[in-house]
Design an enzyme around this catalytic site. Structure first.
Site, PDB file in Angstrom:
ATOM      1  N   SER A 197     -10.786  -5.484   2.907  1.00 14.00           N
ATOM      2  CA  SER A 197     -11.791  -5.999   3.833  1.00 14.00           C
ATOM      3  C   SER A 197     -11.221  -7.005   4.817  1.00 14.00           C
ATOM      4  O   SER A 197     -11.917  -7.457   5.720  1.00 14.00           O
ATOM      5  CB  SER A 197     -12.893  -6.689   3.037  1.00 14.00           C
ATOM      6  OG  SER A 197     -12.362  -7.889   2.447  1.00 14.00           O
ATOM      7  N   LYS A 246       1.569  -8.776 -43.442  1.00 17.30           N
ATOM      8  CA  LYS A 246       1.114 -10.041 -42.849  1.00 17.30           C
ATOM      9  C   LYS A 246       0.019 -10.694 -43.704  1.00 17.30           C
ATOM     10  O   LYS A 246      -0.916 -10.026 -44.140  1.00 17.30           O
ATOM     11  CB  LYS A 246       0.571  -9.721 -41.449  1.00 17.30           C
ATOM     12  CG  LYS A 246       0.208 -10.901 -40.587  1.00 17.30           C
ATOM     13  CD  LYS A 246      -0.203 -10.383 -39.191  1.00 17.30           C
ATOM     14  CE  LYS A 246      -0.461 -11.491 -38.197  1.00 17.30           C
ATOM     15  NZ  LYS A 246      -0.794 -10.949 -36.857  1.00 17.30           N
ATOM     16  N   GLU A 249       6.075  -7.474 -33.387  1.00 10.41           N
ATOM     17  CA  GLU A 249       4.994  -7.048 -34.283  1.00 10.41           C
ATOM     18  C   GLU A 249       4.464  -5.686 -33.836  1.00 10.41           C
ATOM     19  O   GLU A 249       4.129  -5.505 -32.664  1.00 10.41           O
ATOM     20  CB  GLU A 249       3.882  -8.108 -34.205  1.00 10.41           C
ATOM     21  CG  GLU A 249       2.695  -7.845 -35.097  1.00 10.41           C
ATOM     22  CD  GLU A 249       1.663  -8.973 -35.017  1.00 10.41           C
ATOM     23  OE1 GLU A 249       1.804  -9.841 -34.136  1.00 10.41           O
ATOM     24  OE2 GLU A 249       0.732  -8.986 -35.841  1.00 10.41           O
ATOM     25  N   GLY A 296     -10.606  -0.974  -1.787  1.00  7.74           N
ATOM     26  CA  GLY A 296     -11.150  -1.364  -0.497  1.00  7.74           C
ATOM     27  C   GLY A 296     -10.397  -2.578   0.021  1.00  7.74           C
ATOM     28  O   GLY A 296     -10.099  -3.497  -0.741  1.00  7.74           O
ATOM     29  N   SER A 330       2.264 -11.864 -29.140  1.00  6.35           N
ATOM     30  CA  SER A 330       1.610 -13.096 -28.690  1.00  6.35           C
ATOM     31  C   SER A 330       1.351 -13.001 -27.194  1.00  6.35           C
ATOM     32  O   SER A 330       2.284 -13.029 -26.402  1.00  6.35           O
ATOM     33  CB  SER A 330       2.523 -14.280 -29.035  1.00  6.35           C
ATOM     34  OG  SER A 330       1.990 -15.494 -28.559  1.00  6.35           O
ATOM     35  N   CYS A 341       3.951 -13.290 -37.006  1.00  9.37           N
ATOM     36  CA  CYS A 341       3.096 -13.973 -36.030  1.00  9.37           C
ATOM     37  C   CYS A 341       2.221 -15.089 -36.620  1.00  9.37           C
ATOM     38  O   CYS A 341       2.725 -16.170 -36.904  1.00  9.37           O
ATOM     39  CB  CYS A 341       2.237 -12.928 -35.299  1.00  9.37           C
ATOM     40  SG  CYS A 341       1.721 -13.455 -33.644  1.00  9.37           S
ATOM     41  N   GLU A 377     -16.465 -15.201  -8.757  1.00 10.24           N
ATOM     42  CA  GLU A 377     -17.469 -14.283  -8.230  1.00 10.24           C
ATOM     43  C   GLU A 377     -18.150 -13.488  -9.349  1.00 10.24           C
ATOM     44  O   GLU A 377     -19.372 -13.327  -9.346  1.00 10.24           O
ATOM     45  CB  GLU A 377     -16.696 -13.348  -7.284  1.00 10.24           C
ATOM     46  CG  GLU A 377     -17.440 -12.269  -6.631  1.00 10.24           C
ATOM     47  CD  GLU A 377     -16.483 -11.501  -5.711  1.00 10.24           C
ATOM     48  OE1 GLU A 377     -16.003 -12.083  -4.724  1.00 10.24           O
ATOM     49  OE2 GLU A 377     -16.197 -10.322  -5.993  1.00 10.24           O
TER      50      GLU A 377
END
Lengths: 577, 577
Positions: A328, A128, A44, A326, A191, A164, A432
């Site tokens: 750590s 589509k 697509e 970074g 997809s 699709c 987090e």
């Protein structure tokens, strides 16, 4: 029965790069022709890349797309590929706006199309029908739906073309494939990868093939595009549900497969709203039966490959020379550095260790060990002097002072990014980020977040898997064992660990999966048997994290992997429930 | 003709605050009843706030909304307001998903509704037909469209009810109002402020009233919601196009208006798909003819009011005690500080001057002068020592060093935000943000950008207007004349001015209006007569700014005013055209 040799071009386009994407399609057409194929099918919008978002509202972009498809037809013929039938996906327009809205702004002026090219010309075009507008998709926003079905007659076979979402809708064009008496159904797709999606997609394709008694050729894009990754996994399934061909995941591939579709009845009339176009078949005969069936690797390897390809394509498609991050000694930065090294090579990865007075000796050693195992560039830049002058001038203590440490680190790698052109990576995981265990403009600073959609427990699982994968190949495991086993800590004050303020990660991730990803309310989660006090604490952390972002930064919106989009919420709100 | 007294509640809801929003509606109902009204009409989704985005996908939120509308009906009756007809906007659900998509994710499970309350019960419910999905609207994403028209019969008058976009669509429910023989059309709206929108909205309402020969009562929400501002400006227009009532902009108001709609023919049959519900009228008679027609102020005053209300509601609805911002003596920070003082009062505004070695004496004086004129809190925090230790440790020069100055400033006001709970403001204007004349994580750091949708030339115009407005009222002009007249400069190196690297702002803003807001391609703009070299330079700046954000931060996405959404583009792309 007539035999058709199909070639499915599982390609990795760059959005808007019509010249480069056309080159890929021409190369695939040449390879397909040389392999004896009758027909080449692309994914697509393979000509423009996908998704194009509001580029679909830009008339000059649409004119460029139309010029590119016209030029492709001419070029294929000029290069001796005019007899090959090429079905290519692209946006088309500009059309008259579908509607004018309340703000008097024009709405969609484009269509999501598949064009059939043969003999140097566009022979037919399909638009589509079903425009998904949920999760990561916004197509109804920018496209005008089509309402006509397209059937090619080729070697006496009726070949239907859809795009699709059209395949997924009960009562959609698929239902009309039966009326149209098609023996072969071509489906162009974009997809994106999600975990376990192969458990949904292949059964759907198979079900459609069986219920319409039609061979289905399903081609998908591959590659990273911002926070999506298309996994390929193109497939051809016959009307008995047998897999005739399957392309590998996460790389470009030309899948060549022979099919023996039922011929159309010569006197079958096309139903209303079906465009039927006769195309020529190549005169010569193909050779031996073409078969090509790839195996899928296990779930964790698939996920790792998705993360690697997502970062690689973000770097390469945007033209960044290198990345900086970074390191750590903790698990998140170790996994991000390993993904980066797998994606673009260790010599383009720059890790900086930025110890403070709270960083343990072990952390600095683990970071150095990681860098050595990976072979990435490594430098140490202590932050103590800089933090001290800021803390002293402002008289800061407590959390505002902890935030300064994180922000000085962000400032340092952004300076390296500005000086050397590195893409800055930010290492936050989904857990987090969800609970706000991070500093805005500090550790969240960066242009790409490789694991932003990976919960903490899964980060550990991936780390262990990646090391085992190395061992099985006789390679050095990249991630120091200590980074995997030690208790996680932000090291912003003495003896701090994540579990001082967060519930155990396995429990936390289960609750976040429900509260953030599945949008359940607090009471719904408690009703599943989770302790009220924990659920309410986690929900408060999430809501508080959103509030803190309102206060200081709307974000941290960084690019990265989004396997599904969790929430698109009003900022200013007091959500109920 | 029958006389009806209408009350239009132009209210300012908080998204998700069902309790607070219900209180507002009950208060409006009491005031309407005491004023002799037959019917109270609220804005679109006044019970939940608008837009709710993906909260509409959260079943617990929808259950809370449904409980809130049921409770509202009971409470109105319990408080002696059961005879008043109340038409209230709210989301409804959860319903069976409209569809299941390719990712097997459920799509919309909610409807955007108006419920008719009388006698302690819901008498009827209308679901919005046309779901806008362009510009700032994403309704088709989260709502299931309705397909039935609702007509109330009241005092012998047929009263049709529709919602917002339904009014704008040719061939939409409005066409069927004629068939339904309605004498009065009630329209619930959530229509955001845009410059010059009053030149579109009122003519549309008038045209619909005249073409259907129906009285149209159009009620809008008011208030800031993230980056939208609803301006109110509710209006009642009769079938001759005469304005019978108009509410003031930018504040809550109950608009009470008498109307004399044509009665329905008693034997007129409801057309198919029309629900007709009989409601009672109050027994007593209203007093003198109610009329209430507000005047609109001029364009610049409207815009200023929009900016002030947008910031005020972001602060108050999120519960921030105060705001902090950098004040440089330049025009942008001076205008932002003035907006903030107008929005929440000078005593809740904290300005910090952060001079470097490149800041002129005049700039610091101008910043102090501004603070004194406004009466805001003011402090000076030189950045020299902090910048020096960073530059020395990293050996930075040139643009990376300039960025450090900006980032140290951002770090300082974020530290103040963390310490005192201030909302951090960032002062960038639309021109600067568009061309990337700013530092990621530096001057762009903050939770709200008051002028992010105001081009630089308009910032100056607003500054002059605000000073004249003060003078006309005998007040001190808030913005130092010097901040308006001096050449703009970022003051990051000696003798720097914006025009060293940018075209003149009036020309720049004209090109940005075309390239960014109107989505014209380079060639389209050149064809309008702009110099090729300038157009290409500006387009390159915009594209480069987007690339720099990819490298270091996807953003700076901060909340702020968006009068229309300019572009929603793929990040990774090479746009053509």
């Amino acid at each position: 029965m007539p035999r058709l040799r199909l070639a499915l071009a599982q390609s990795n386009p760059i959005v808007g790069d019509f010249a480069g994407n056309s080159d890929k399609i021409v190369a695939a057409a040449r390879e397909a022709w040389d392999a004896g194929a009758d027909l080449l099918l692309t994914g697509e919008m393979a000509l423009s890349g996908y998704p194009i978002e509001d580029l679909a509202a830009q008339p000059s972009f649409l004119r460029a797309a139309r010029a590119a498809v016209d030029a492709l037809a001419v070029r294929l013929a000029a290069e001796g590929l005019g007899d090959l039938v090429v079905v290519v996906g692209h946006p088309d327009g500009p059309f008259e706006p579908r509607l004018l809205g309340t703000s008097n702004a024009p709405t969609a002026i484009a269509q999501n199309c598949a064009s059939v090219i043969q003999g140097g010309a566009i022979r037919a075009r399909y638009a589509k029908h079903h425009l998904p507008n949920y999760s990561v998709f916004d197509e109804y926003r920018v496209f005008i739906p089509g309402d006509e079905l397209l059937v090619l007659r080729m070697k006496g076979v009726d070949v239907a073309v859809i795009i699709c979402e059209d395949l997924w809708r009960d009562g959609g064009p698929v239902g009309r494939v039966l009326d149209a008496d098609a023996g072969l159904l071509l489906v162009l797709n974009a997809s994106p990868y999600e975990r376990d999606k192969d458990e949904v997609r292949l059964p759907l394709v198979t079900r459609r093939a069986v219920e319409t008694d039609t061979i289905v050729a399903y081609v998908n894009l591959v590659g990273g595009q911002d926070d999506l990754v298309f996994d390929g996994d193109s497939v051809v399934v016959d009307g008995q549900g047998t897999i005739l061909g399957r392309a590998p995941q996460f790389r470009e591939h030309l899948l060549v497969v022979d099919v023996d579709p039922a011929p159309a009845e010569a006197d079958h009339e096309a139903p209303p709203a079906v465009l039927r176009v006769e195309v020529d078949a190549r005169g010569d005969e193909a050779g031996d039966l073409a078969r090509d069936i790839a195996e899928l690797p296990d779930d964790r390897e698939q996920l790792w490959n998705a993360l690697v390809l997502g970062l690689r394509d973000y770097v390469e498609k945007n033209g960044f020379p290198s990345v900086v991050l970074g390191v750590s000694g903790g698990i998140d930065s170790s996994v991000c550095a390993t993904i980066a090294a797998d994606a673009i090579g260790a010599d383009r990865v720059y890790g900086i260790s930025m110890p403070s007075r709270y960083s343990s000796e072990g952390s600095v050693d683990d970071a150095a060990d990681l860098a050595q195992r990976l072979g990435i560039h490594y430098s140490v830049e202590p932050i103590g002097d800089i933090v001290a002058v800021i803390e002293n001038q402002l008289g800061l203590t407590g959390v505002p002072a902890e935030n300064v440490q994180a922000r000085v680190r962000g400032l340092l790698w952004m300076a390296e990014s500005n000086r050397n052109g590195h893409l800055a990576l930010t290492n936050g995981n989904k857990t987090e980020v969800s609970v706000g265990y991070s500093t805005i403009y500090g550790d969240t600073a960066g242009g790409f977040a490789p694991i932003k959609d990976v919960p903490k427990t899964l980060v550990w699982e991936l780390a262990r898997w990646r090391n085992e994968y190395a061992v099985a190949r006789g390679e050095t495991p990249p991630i120091p064992q200590n980074s995997i086993t030690k208790p996680p800590s932000a090291e912003l004050r003495p003896d701090q660990t994540d579990q001082d303020t967060l519930p155990p990660y396995d429990l936390l991730d289960e609750i976040l999966e429900r509260y953030v990803s599945r949008r359940l309310g607090r009471e719904d989660i408690i009703a599943e048997g989770y302790e009220r006090v924990t659920v309410e604490y986690v929900a408060k952390l999430v809501d508080r994290a959103e509030w803190k972002r309102r206060q200081g930064a709307i974000g941290p919106k960084v690019s990265g992997m989004a396997f599904g989009r969790d929430r698109r919420l009003p900022i200013t709100s007091r959500p109920a429930g």
